[in-house]
Design a protein around this motif. Sequence first.
Motif, PDB file in Angstrom:
ATOM      1  N   PHE A 100       0.785  -1.178  -0.216  1.00  0.00           N
ATOM      2  CA  PHE A 100      -0.041  -0.201   0.026  1.00  0.00           C
ATOM      3  C   PHE A 100       0.569   1.414   0.042  1.00  0.00           C
ATOM      4  O   PHE A 100       0.814   2.299  -0.737  1.00  0.00           O
ATOM      5  N   SER A 101       2.066   1.505   0.916  1.00  0.00           N
ATOM      6  CA  SER A 101       2.859   2.772   1.008  1.00  0.00           C
ATOM      7  C   SER A 101       3.825   2.789  -0.310  1.00  0.00           C
ATOM      8  O   SER A 101       3.538   3.371  -1.053  1.00  0.00           O
ATOM      9  N   LYS A 102       4.087   1.657  -0.952  1.00  0.00           N
ATOM     10  CA  LYS A 102       4.817   1.671  -2.298  1.00  0.00           C
ATOM     11  C   LYS A 102       3.860   1.982  -3.295  1.00  0.00           C
ATOM     12  O   LYS A 102       4.350   2.980  -4.356  1.00  0.00           O
ATOM     13  N   ILE A 103       2.656   1.988  -3.132  1.00  0.00           N
ATOM     14  CA  ILE A 103       1.590   2.160  -4.521  1.00  0.00           C
ATOM     15  C   ILE A 103       0.863   3.523  -4.107  1.00  0.00           C
ATOM     16  O   ILE A 103       1.050   4.706  -5.228  1.00  0.00           O
ATOM     17  N   LYS A 104       0.932   3.826  -3.273  1.00  0.00           N
ATOM     18  CA  LYS A 104      -0.054   5.146  -3.328  1.00  0.00           C
ATOM     19  C   LYS A 104       1.087   5.742  -3.471  1.00  0.00           C
ATOM     20  O   LYS A 104       2.630   6.339  -3.080  1.00  0.00           O
ATOM     21  N   ILE A 111      -5.451   5.069  -2.277  1.00  0.00           N
ATOM     22  CA  ILE A 111      -5.477   4.793  -3.542  1.00  0.00           C
ATOM     23  C   ILE A 111      -6.511   4.511  -3.870  1.00  0.00           C
ATOM     24  O   ILE A 111      -8.270   4.336  -3.702  1.00  0.00           O
ATOM     25  N   THR A 112      -6.492   4.862  -5.702  1.00  0.00           N
ATOM     26  CA  THR A 112      -7.536   5.069  -6.573  1.00  0.00           C
ATOM     27  C   THR A 112      -7.489   3.697  -7.142  1.00  0.00           C
ATOM     28  O   THR A 112      -7.050   2.045  -6.738  1.00  0.00           O
ATOM     29  N   PHE A 113      -8.848   2.760  -7.473  1.00  0.00           N
ATOM     30  CA  PHE A 113      -9.112   2.102  -8.521  1.00  0.00           C
ATOM     31  C   PHE A 113      -7.840   1.093  -9.349  1.00  0.00           C
ATOM     32  O   PHE A 113      -7.202  -0.082  -8.738  1.00  0.00           O
ATOM     33  N   GLU A 114      -7.284   2.081 -10.002  1.00  0.00           N
ATOM     34  CA  GLU A 114      -6.187   1.548 -10.710  1.00  0.00           C
ATOM     35  C   GLU A 114      -4.881   1.323  -9.988  1.00  0.00           C
ATOM     36  O   GLU A 114      -4.378   0.063 -10.291  1.00  0.00           O
ATOM     37  N   GLN A 115      -4.978   2.586  -8.643  1.00  0.00           N
ATOM     38  CA  GLN A 115      -3.744   1.841  -7.924  1.00  0.00           C
ATOM     39  C   GLN A 115      -4.271   0.373  -7.318  1.00  0.00           C
ATOM     40  O   GLN A 115      -3.043  -0.716  -6.977  1.00  0.00           O
TER      41      GLN A 115
END
Length: 219
Positions: A100-104, A111-115
Amino acid sequence: MADNKVKSTKPVNKTPPKSPSDPAKDRAAKRLSYDSNSSHEGAMAGELSALEEAFRKFAIHGDTRATGKEMHGKNWSKLCKDCHVIDGKNVTVTDVDIVFSKIKGKSSRTITFEQFKEALQELSKKRFKDKSDEDAVQEIYKLIEGKAPIISGVTKAISSPTVSRLTDTTKFTGSHKERFDPSGKGKGKAGREDLVDASGYVSGYKHAGTYDHKVQGSK
């Protein structure tokens, strides 16, 4: 006769004059147009995938102001737990937090749906190591599709011999016994206080109330 000149006639405009616009009709036309656009948008919303539906359900869980378009880290962790993305072996709570920390975004808390799909792709490699990348993603999608948050905190009644014995009013003795009738229903105030018996009979007399009946029968 010479003085009689033919007068030129102007072409007659056969187009009827426009009637003044009717405000009520204009409003009705605008409303129909709006309803048509809303129906189209509703149809588009109805075409959400099962994965996106699950994302939105978890995104708004516990937050009345949430729109369902973004998900907080707390709800992301709940989704992974409730949908068994976390198996305690290949994927742990720590793995979920790290992804989660990596993607946001750096300054973002959601985070969005794509993320969200990117995060699942990252976890799928750990969750389904024996499958190809494409198959692993599909498998992790299956764990989430059509799911909704599990509501916790509901206490279930426990049935045990000890509890049954303690709540069986037929086994009560002493003052506790006097608080319930033979069916087990509480007597209320009558079971807690000594009420004066003005019937004229001795307490506990089995034939109370039969005197009048006997007297009338003997006449």
